[in-house]
Scaffold this motif. Structure first.
Motif, PDB file in Angstrom:
ATOM      1  N   CYS A 166       1.223  -1.423  -0.086  1.00  0.00           N
ATOM      2  CA  CYS A 166      -0.069  -0.239  -0.229  1.00  0.00           C
ATOM      3  C   CYS A 166       0.859   1.274   0.079  1.00  0.00           C
ATOM      4  N   ALA A 167       0.261   2.009  -0.682  1.00  0.00           N
ATOM      5  CA  ALA A 167       1.219   3.901  -0.312  1.00  0.00           C
ATOM      6  C   ALA A 167       0.882   4.065   1.061  1.00  0.00           C
ATOM      7  N   THR A 168       2.256   4.528   1.655  1.00  0.00           N
ATOM      8  CA  THR A 168       2.841   5.029   2.709  1.00  0.00           C
ATOM      9  C   THR A 168       1.232   6.104   2.763  1.00  0.00           C
ATOM     10  N   ASN A 169       1.490   7.215   2.330  1.00  0.00           N
ATOM     11  CA  ASN A 169       0.277   8.044   2.911  1.00  0.00           C
ATOM     12  C   ASN A 169      -1.079   7.691   2.457  1.00  0.00           C
ATOM     13  N   SER A 170      -1.656   6.776   3.022  1.00  0.00           N
ATOM     14  CA  SER A 170      -2.730   6.263   2.986  1.00  0.00           C
ATOM     15  C   SER A 170      -2.839   5.242   4.517  1.00  0.00           C
ATOM     16  N   ILE A 171      -1.642   5.301   4.611  1.00  0.00           N
ATOM     17  CA  ILE A 171      -2.427   4.305   6.330  1.00  0.00           C
ATOM     18  C   ILE A 171      -2.680   5.037   7.395  1.00  0.00           C
ATOM     19  N   VAL A 172      -3.777   5.281   8.105  1.00  0.00           N
ATOM     20  CA  VAL A 172      -4.286   5.235   8.752  1.00  0.00           C
ATOM     21  C   VAL A 172      -4.558   4.511  10.259  1.00  0.00           C
ATOM     22  N   ALA A 173      -4.107   4.462  11.889  1.00  0.00           N
ATOM     23  CA  ALA A 173      -3.740   3.820  12.421  1.00  0.00           C
ATOM     24  C   ALA A 173      -4.170   4.299  14.150  1.00  0.00           C
ATOM     25  N   PRO A 174      -4.120   3.320  14.532  1.00  0.00           N
ATOM     26  CA  PRO A 174      -3.665   4.511  16.298  1.00  0.00           C
ATOM     27  C   PRO A 174      -2.464   4.465  16.858  1.00  0.00           C
ATOM     28  N   LEU A 175      -2.937   5.718  17.112  1.00  0.00           N
ATOM     29  CA  LEU A 175      -1.108   6.091  17.472  1.00  0.00           C
ATOM     30  C   LEU A 175      -0.955   5.598  18.811  1.00  0.00           C
ATOM     31  N   GLU A 176      -1.696   4.561  19.608  1.00  0.00           N
ATOM     32  CA  GLU A 176      -1.361   4.397  20.654  1.00  0.00           C
ATOM     33  C   GLU A 176      -0.394   2.639  20.422  1.00  0.00           C
ATOM     34  N   ARG A 177      -0.072   2.402  19.342  1.00  0.00           N
ATOM     35  CA  ARG A 177       0.446   0.713  18.545  1.00  0.00           C
ATOM     36  C   ARG A 177       1.617   1.455  18.487  1.00  0.00           C
ATOM     37  N   MET A 178       1.763   2.340  17.202  1.00  0.00           N
ATOM     38  CA  MET A 178       2.996   3.047  17.668  1.00  0.00           C
ATOM     39  C   MET A 178       3.742   3.176  18.592  1.00  0.00           C
ATOM     40  N   ARG A 179       3.234   3.845  20.156  1.00  0.00           N
ATOM     41  CA  ARG A 179       4.308   4.586  20.883  1.00  0.00           C
ATOM     42  C   ARG A 179       4.497   3.293  21.796  1.00  0.00           C
ATOM     43  N   ASP A 180       3.572   1.758  21.715  1.00  0.00           N
ATOM     44  CA  ASP A 180       3.768   0.706  22.402  1.00  0.00           C
ATOM     45  C   ASP A 180       4.396  -0.100  20.957  1.00  0.00           C
ATOM     46  N   CYS A 181       5.178   0.290  20.070  1.00  0.00           N
ATOM     47  CA  CYS A 181       5.583  -0.780  19.079  1.00  0.00           C
ATOM     48  C   CYS A 181       7.277  -1.440  19.663  1.00  0.00           C
ATOM     49  N   PRO A 182       6.923  -2.561  19.532  1.00  0.00           N
ATOM     50  CA  PRO A 182       8.007  -3.122  20.048  1.00  0.00           C
ATOM     51  C   PRO A 182       9.309  -2.895  19.405  1.00  0.00           C
ATOM     52  N   PRO A 183      10.777  -2.947  19.572  1.00  0.00           N
ATOM     53  CA  PRO A 183      12.322  -2.229  19.046  1.00  0.00           C
ATOM     54  C   PRO A 183      12.543  -2.254  18.436  1.00  0.00           C
ATOM     55  N   GLU A 187      14.160   0.450  15.631  1.00  0.00           N
ATOM     56  CA  GLU A 187      14.890   1.141  15.157  1.00  0.00           C
ATOM     57  C   GLU A 187      15.042   0.946  13.424  1.00  0.00           C
ATOM     58  N   PHE A 188      13.936   0.587  12.461  1.00  0.00           N
ATOM     59  CA  PHE A 188      13.917   0.402  11.567  1.00  0.00           C
ATOM     60  C   PHE A 188      12.758   1.379  10.876  1.00  0.00           C
ATOM     61  N   ALA A 189      12.918   2.628  10.408  1.00  0.00           N
ATOM     62  CA  ALA A 189      12.476   3.459   9.588  1.00  0.00           C
ATOM     63  C   ALA A 189      11.940   3.045   8.626  1.00  0.00           C
ATOM     64  N   LEU A 190      10.763   1.643   7.938  1.00  0.00           N
ATOM     65  CA  LEU A 190      10.342   1.802   6.752  1.00  0.00           C
ATOM     66  C   LEU A 190       9.333   1.585   6.925  1.00  0.00           C
ATOM     67  N   ASP A 191       8.197   1.348   5.779  1.00  0.00           N
ATOM     68  CA  ASP A 191       7.194   1.189   4.964  1.00  0.00           C
ATOM     69  C   ASP A 191       6.488  -0.337   5.590  1.00  0.00           C
ATOM     70  N   TYR A 192       7.350  -1.274   4.643  1.00  0.00           N
ATOM     71  CA  TYR A 192       7.134  -2.706   5.569  1.00  0.00           C
ATOM     72  C   TYR A 192       7.150  -2.934   6.674  1.00  0.00           C
ATOM     73  N   ILE A 193       7.950  -2.789   7.590  1.00  0.00           N
ATOM     74  CA  ILE A 193       7.733  -3.030   9.273  1.00  0.00           C
ATOM     75  C   ILE A 193       6.707  -2.595   9.893  1.00  0.00           C
ATOM     76  N   TRP A 194       6.585  -0.299   8.984  1.00  0.00           N
ATOM     77  CA  TRP A 194       5.235   0.058   9.536  1.00  0.00           C
ATOM     78  C   TRP A 194       3.726  -1.663   9.173  1.00  0.00           C
ATOM     79  N   GLN A 195       3.798  -1.295   7.629  1.00  0.00           N
ATOM     80  CA  GLN A 195       2.548  -1.865   8.086  1.00  0.00           C
ATOM     81  C   GLN A 195       2.667  -3.424   8.222  1.00  0.00           C
ATOM     82  N   THR A 196       3.503  -4.033   7.880  1.00  0.00           N
ATOM     83  CA  THR A 196       3.195  -5.679   8.535  1.00  0.00           C
ATOM     84  C   THR A 196       2.965  -5.282   9.769  1.00  0.00           C
ATOM     85  N   TYR A 197       3.510  -4.743  11.044  1.00  0.00           N
ATOM     86  CA  TYR A 197       3.578  -4.792  12.520  1.00  0.00           C
ATOM     87  C   TYR A 197       2.287  -4.405  12.629  1.00  0.00           C
TER      88      TYR A 197
END
Length: 242
Positions: A166-183, A187-197
């Protein structure tokens, strides 16, 4: 500051030498028609063109909505996680969205549609949509279409389709999920990591409508900067596969 029970969306915008495109980016966000509030957090990574000057113009035009972070030294080149270190601590939203400063949104109801779905489906942790691609001149070049018809998508599908799902600029998600994300996500500011997590945290829903434009070929993009510095890209891959 929004109340505890008020819906707000924090839009994360990464800017670096984007003077040619950033007005279109910010305007497309400010043009969103919503029943809730949103903020635009723009991180200017020490641009050497007029990007920061343009951001200041919008900061004065829309105070409290356009919330900039100006860097004196480039943080990307120092390996900093810009999202987690500089932007997320300032975010006030219940949800977050992405729109890098060479991309833009093309549907003024984009945020409303996605937030409405997320509010009605609290199990959904990743809400995305179809998008089109454009070149540096704004000419349509293709599509990023995860789905033909709106509906839920399995986590396995997101993983198997890779970072271009998907296009990164299409993502909307709960902010707390990113605040509480695993290490590893931090560490990796990568579209694929965000999407799969995010897909692994709950359900994923994709709208079939094209609601954003993803620009390809800009010299300030992450991909272009990695191509210009292959030694940095090689180091990044070594970290990713260790």
């Amino acid at each position: 500051m929004c109340e505890q029970n008020e819906i707000m969306v924090s839009v994360f915008c990464l800017a670096f030498n984007h003077e040619k495109y950033i007005r279109q980016t910010i305007d497309s966000i400010l043009n969103q028609q919503t029943s809730f509030s949103f903020e635009i957090l723009i991180h200017d990574d020490a641009s050497t063109d007029r990007t920061a000057e343009i951001i200041r113009e919008y900061e004065h035009r829309a105070p409290g909505i356009v919330r900039p972070i100006y860097q004196q030294n480039n943080q990307h080149s120092q390996g900093k996680n810009i999202l987690h270190e500089f932007m997320m601590p300032l975010a006030r939203g219940k949800y977050f969205a992405f729109c890098e400063c060479d991309d833009y949104w093309i549907d003024p109801d984009k945020l409303q549609k996605q937030v409405d779905y997320l509010e009605q489906h609290p199990d959904c942790t990743l809400c995305i949509h179809n998008a089109c691609t454009v070149d540096t001149g704004g000419n349509r070049t293709g599509v990023v279409h995860p789905v033909e018809h709106s509906g839920t998508v399995s986590c396995e599908t997101v993983i198997r389709r890779g970072g271009g799902y998907c296009a990164t600029n299409s993502i909307v998600a709960p902010l707390e999920r990113m605040r509480d994300c695993p290490p590893y996500v931090r560490e990796f500011a990568l579209d694929y990591i965000w999407q799969t997590y995010l897909a692994s945290c709950g359900s994923t829903y994709c709208f079939a409508e094209e609601m954003s434009a993803y620009r390809q070929g800009d010299a300030g993009s992450w991909t272009a900067r990695m191509k210009a510095a292959p030694e940095k890209y090689e180091a990044f891959l070594r970290r990713l596969h260790r």
